[in-house]
Write a protein that holds these residues in place. Structure first.
Motif, PDB file in Angstrom:
ATOM      1  N   ASN A  72       9.175   3.949   2.493  1.00 29.50           N
ATOM      2  CA  ASN A  72       8.353   3.336   1.065  1.00 29.50           C
ATOM      3  C   ASN A  72       9.176   3.149  -0.139  1.00 29.50           C
ATOM      4  N   LYS A  73       8.841   2.901  -1.322  1.00 22.57           N
ATOM      5  CA  LYS A  73       9.983   3.089  -2.811  1.00 22.57           C
ATOM      6  C   LYS A  73      10.614   4.221  -2.636  1.00 22.57           C
ATOM      7  N   ASP A  74       9.618   5.568  -2.831  1.00 26.71           N
ATOM      8  CA  ASP A  74       9.753   6.864  -3.171  1.00 26.71           C
ATOM      9  C   ASP A  74      10.244   7.419  -2.032  1.00 26.71           C
ATOM     10  N   ALA A  75      10.893   6.771  -0.703  1.00 27.37           N
ATOM     11  CA  ALA A  75      11.391   7.400   0.939  1.00 27.37           C
ATOM     12  C   ALA A  75      13.135   6.800  -0.072  1.00 27.37           C
ATOM     13  N   ILE A 122       0.871  -0.897   0.023  1.00 27.97           N
ATOM     14  CA  ILE A 122      -0.038   0.164   0.177  1.00 27.97           C
ATOM     15  C   ILE A 122       0.331   1.363  -0.143  1.00 27.97           C
ATOM     16  N   LEU A 123       1.716   1.210   0.803  1.00 20.66           N
ATOM     17  CA  LEU A 123       2.613   2.180   0.563  1.00 20.66           C
ATOM     18  C   LEU A 123       3.672   3.056   0.045  1.00 20.66           C
ATOM     19  N   ASP A 124       4.183   1.310  -1.307  1.00 16.67           N
ATOM     20  CA  ASP A 124       4.381   1.694  -2.357  1.00 16.67           C
ATOM     21  C   ASP A 124       4.269   2.253  -2.775  1.00 16.67           C
ATOM     22  N   ASN A 125       2.606   2.576  -2.884  1.00 15.13           N
ATOM     23  CA  ASN A 125       2.098   2.562  -4.627  1.00 15.13           C
ATOM     24  C   ASN A 125       1.772   3.564  -4.400  1.00 15.13           C
ATOM     25  N   LEU A 126       1.805   4.843  -3.362  1.00 18.97           N
ATOM     26  CA  LEU A 126       1.353   6.160  -2.915  1.00 18.97           C
ATOM     27  C   LEU A 126       2.632   7.247  -3.354  1.00 18.97           C
ATOM     28  N   ASP A 127       2.096   8.376  -4.312  1.00 24.62           N
ATOM     29  CA  ASP A 127       3.246   8.931  -4.496  1.00 24.62           C
ATOM     30  C   ASP A 127       3.559   9.868  -3.740  1.00 24.62           C
ATOM     31  N   ILE A 155       7.828   8.195   2.149  1.00 29.05           N
ATOM     32  CA  ILE A 155       7.174   7.777   3.679  1.00 29.05           C
ATOM     33  C   ILE A 155       8.368   7.404   4.021  1.00 29.05           C
ATOM     34  N   TYR A 156       7.987   7.242   4.865  1.00 34.05           N
ATOM     35  CA  TYR A 156       9.576   7.058   6.569  1.00 34.05           C
ATOM     36  C   TYR A 156       8.495   7.344   7.786  1.00 34.05           C
ATOM     37  N   VAL A 157       9.077   5.626   8.641  1.00 35.50           N
ATOM     38  CA  VAL A 157       9.019   6.168   9.837  1.00 35.50           C
ATOM     39  C   VAL A 157      10.497   6.016  10.838  1.00 35.50           C
ATOM     40  N   ARG A 158      10.190   7.370  11.559  1.00 41.13           N
ATOM     41  CA  ARG A 158      11.336   6.910  12.499  1.00 41.13           C
ATOM     42  C   ARG A 158      11.564   7.216  14.156  1.00 41.13           C
ATOM     43  N   ASP A 159      12.544   5.929  14.569  1.00 37.47           N
ATOM     44  CA  ASP A 159      12.193   6.049  16.101  1.00 37.47           C
ATOM     45  C   ASP A 159      11.930   8.014  16.712  1.00 37.47           C
ATOM     46  N   LYS A 160      11.120   8.386  17.742  1.00 34.52           N
ATOM     47  CA  LYS A 160      11.403   9.269  18.085  1.00 34.52           C
ATOM     48  C   LYS A 160      12.420   9.775  18.891  1.00 34.52           C
ATOM     49  N   VAL A 185       6.270   9.972   8.626  1.00 32.31           N
ATOM     50  CA  VAL A 185       6.354  10.979   8.200  1.00 32.31           C
ATOM     51  C   VAL A 185       6.175  10.507   6.005  1.00 32.31           C
ATOM     52  N   SER A 186       5.307  12.401   5.837  1.00 34.71           N
ATOM     53  CA  SER A 186       5.211  11.440   4.064  1.00 34.71           C
ATOM     54  C   SER A 186       6.166  13.272   3.750  1.00 34.71           C
ATOM     55  N   LEU A 187       6.631  12.699   2.122  1.00 31.32           N
ATOM     56  CA  LEU A 187       6.920  13.988   2.351  1.00 31.32           C
ATOM     57  C   LEU A 187       6.584  13.973   0.608  1.00 31.32           C
TER      58      LEU A 187
END
Length: 236
Positions: free
Chosen positions: A155-158, A133-138, A141-146, A228-230
């Motif tokens: 994801n792929k775009d990140a 799902i996340l790989d197909n968003l345009d 997106i990444y997740v980072r420890d606080k 985080v989404s960019l």
């Protein structure tokens, strides 16, 4: 603890469903006795490749920064009456890593060593669906420890957004992965967001571009984190 015969091990194999592994715990190290028919596919490997990583030490496919907690969980599980239930990351050939949930228990002994059965039944499918799902968003997106800035997911775009020689299969922070820095970015908005959702436009000097950044909190694999989404809005 009962010593298992070869016949009893065969019965255990036939009674199991889904993705699972059977391991002999020798000096705290899980040596692979048997893996189910499709377990290796989660790592994008052939069965032979997978066993080359895991035959002598099943943590060979665990992301290096997660291995210590996996070993500690195994050591805890071999104590009488204990069960294994842990989330961690495994290496995926040419694609980085994947989150899995492992549940297991000791079922007896072989050659004097505890035998651990670990089931990965549905978590591999769930993680694959989440990644798809996340790989197909345009957007990236990444997740980072606080607390320690460690990258927990991209994801792929990140991956494409990161610096050219970035390696997601190794322990890395967001500032190392994306920009090759040895300390957090001076204009990082994440520590200021707390638990609130944040959505704002930001000029990124390192990329010389405008980004729309969205931040929310998430718990992933026991880590309190930011997702985080960019999205590049330079043209707009």
């Amino acid at each position: 603890m009962k010593d298992l015969t070869d016949q009893e091990l065969k019965i255990i194999k036939k009674s199991m469903f889904g993705d699972y592994g059977i391991y002999k715990i020798k000096n705290g190290i899980p040596e692979t006795i048997y893996i189910s028919n499709k377990l290796h596919l989660a790592c994008g490997m052939t069965r032979e490749e997978f066993l080359s990583y895991t035959q002598k030490d099943a943590t060979g496919v665990v992301l290096p920064s997660d291995r210590q907690k996996v070993v500690e969980e195994i050591q805890h599980t071999v104590e009488p009456g204990k069960h294994m239930d842990i989330k961690y990351r495994i290496l995926v050939k040419n694609k980085g890593f994947l989150w899995v949930r492992a549940r297991g228990h000791v079922c007896g002994k072989v050659s004097g060593y505890p035998v651990l059965i670990v089931s990965y039944v549905s978590e591999l499918d769930n993680a694959n669906n989440f990644k798809a799902i996340l790989d197909n968003l345009d957007c990236a997106i990444y997740v980072r420890d606080k607390k320690n800035y460690e990258i927990l997911y991209v994801n792929k775009d990140a991956i494409q957004f990161a610096r050219q020689d970035a390696d997601i299969s190794k322990h890395t922070t967001c500032y190392q992965f994306f920009f090759g820095l040895d300390k957090p970015c001076h204009n990082c908005i994440l520590p200021k967001s707390g638990n609130a959702m944040v959505s704002k436009d930001l000029y990124l000097e390192q990329k010389q571009s405008w980004l729309h950044v969205s931040v929310a909190t998430i718990t992933l694999g026991g880590h309190e984190a930011f997702i985080v989404s960019l999205r590049d809005i330079t043209k707009q």
